[in-house]
Design an enzyme around this catalytic site. Structure first.
Site, PDB file in Angstrom:
ATOM      1  N   LYS A   1       4.713   6.288   7.806  1.00  0.00           N
ATOM      2  CA  LYS A   1       3.985   5.305   8.810  1.00  0.00           C
ATOM      3  C   LYS A   1       5.223   5.115   9.713  1.00  0.00           C
ATOM      4  CE  LYS A   1       0.833   3.495   5.362  1.00  0.00           C
ATOM      5  NZ  LYS A   1       0.306   2.139   4.739  1.00  0.00           N
TER       6      LYS A   1
ATOM      7  N   HIS B   1       0.946  -1.192  -0.215  1.00  0.00           N
ATOM      8  CA  HIS B   1      -0.135   0.041   0.003  1.00  0.00           C
ATOM      9  C   HIS B   1       0.878   1.264   0.063  1.00  0.00           C
ATOM     10  CE1 HIS B   1      -3.113  -2.823   2.099  1.00  0.00           C
ATOM     11  NE2 HIS B   1      -3.168  -2.769   0.760  1.00  0.00           N
TER      12      HIS B   1
ATOM     13  N   ARG C   1      -9.127  -6.497  -3.058  1.00  0.00           N
ATOM     14  CA  ARG C   1      -8.661  -5.291  -3.629  1.00  0.00           C
ATOM     15  C   ARG C   1      -6.964  -5.828  -3.845  1.00  0.00           C
ATOM     16  NH1 ARG C   1      -6.002  -0.614  -0.427  1.00  0.00           N
ATOM     17  NH2 ARG C   1      -5.527   0.764  -1.894  1.00  0.00           N
TER      18      ARG C   1
ATOM     19  N   TYR D   1      -0.057   1.249  13.815  1.00  0.00           N
ATOM     20  CA  TYR D   1       0.385   2.409  13.023  1.00  0.00           C
ATOM     21  C   TYR D   1       0.400   3.685  13.475  1.00  0.00           C
ATOM     22  CZ  TYR D   1      -0.995  -1.142   9.595  1.00  0.00           C
ATOM     23  OH  TYR D   1      -1.236  -2.188   8.897  1.00  0.00           O
TER      24      TYR D   1
END
Length: 191
Positions: free
Chosen positions: A70, A60, A165, A130
């Protein structure tokens, strides 16, 4: 804290203080991050995912600007966390590095904006937390296929479980051709 093989990512192994009662550690300190990276990483979002063994998430990334840096750690169980340089023109473009994150060593990874991120769960109920430099914005979020043979990520699971996805995601080359990948900026930026 030490740089990873992917420019713009750092591996963090916090100091732990243990005694008969248990363990204490500072798993995130903005002053330490700034001193080592030269970047001011101040999170705007805290997130958490819980995954079953074999679940593989990613790769991602978010549009840059603004991007989404992140700071990632695993607070229960274990994951194999992967950072991928998806920035065409970067000297480490297409390279990846994996790090085991678990609830024993409490290692963390700081992933600069513009880099790709994914992980696979090595245990049942692996809990990953995260801290993110930007809030989630679905229209700015993208994915590169975690099993792209050109990337050649050596996932340590025999049958990765992907979301619909993630399973339909383009390869790195397809994402590059479509213009989805973030630009490389030599000065770098955490977020």
């Amino acid at each position: 804290m030490r740089p990873m093989a992917v420019a713009g990512a750092w591996e963090i192994l916090p100091a732990r203080h243990s005694d008969a009662r248990g363990t204490f550690l500072e798993w995130y300190r903005p002053d330490t991050v700034a001193a080592v990276t030269g970047q001011d990483f101040r999170p705007l979002l805290g997130g958490m995912s819980v995954s079953g063994r074999g679940v593989t998430r990613g790769i991602h990334f978010a549009d840059v600007p603004p991007g989404q840096a992140k700071y990632v750690t695993c607070v229960r169980g274990a994951v194999y966390d992967v950072v991928v340089d998806i920035r065409p023109g970067s000297p480490t473009y297409g390279n990846w590095q994996g790090v085991r994150l678990d609830d024993t060593e409490h290692r963390a990874v700081l992933i600069g904006a513009g880099l790709g991120h994914g992980f696979c769960a090595l245990s049942d109920d692996a809990c990953v937390v995260y801290l993110c430099s930007e809030t989630y914005a679905p229209t700015r979020e993208h994915v590169v296929h975690a099993l792209d043979p050109e990337l050649g990520i050596d996932w340590p699971v025999t049958a990765p479980v992907l979301s619909p996805r993630d399973a339909a995601a383009p390869t790195l080359e397809e994402a590059r051709v479509r213009g989805l990948l973030p630009a490389y900026h030599p000065a770098g930026q955490v977020g």
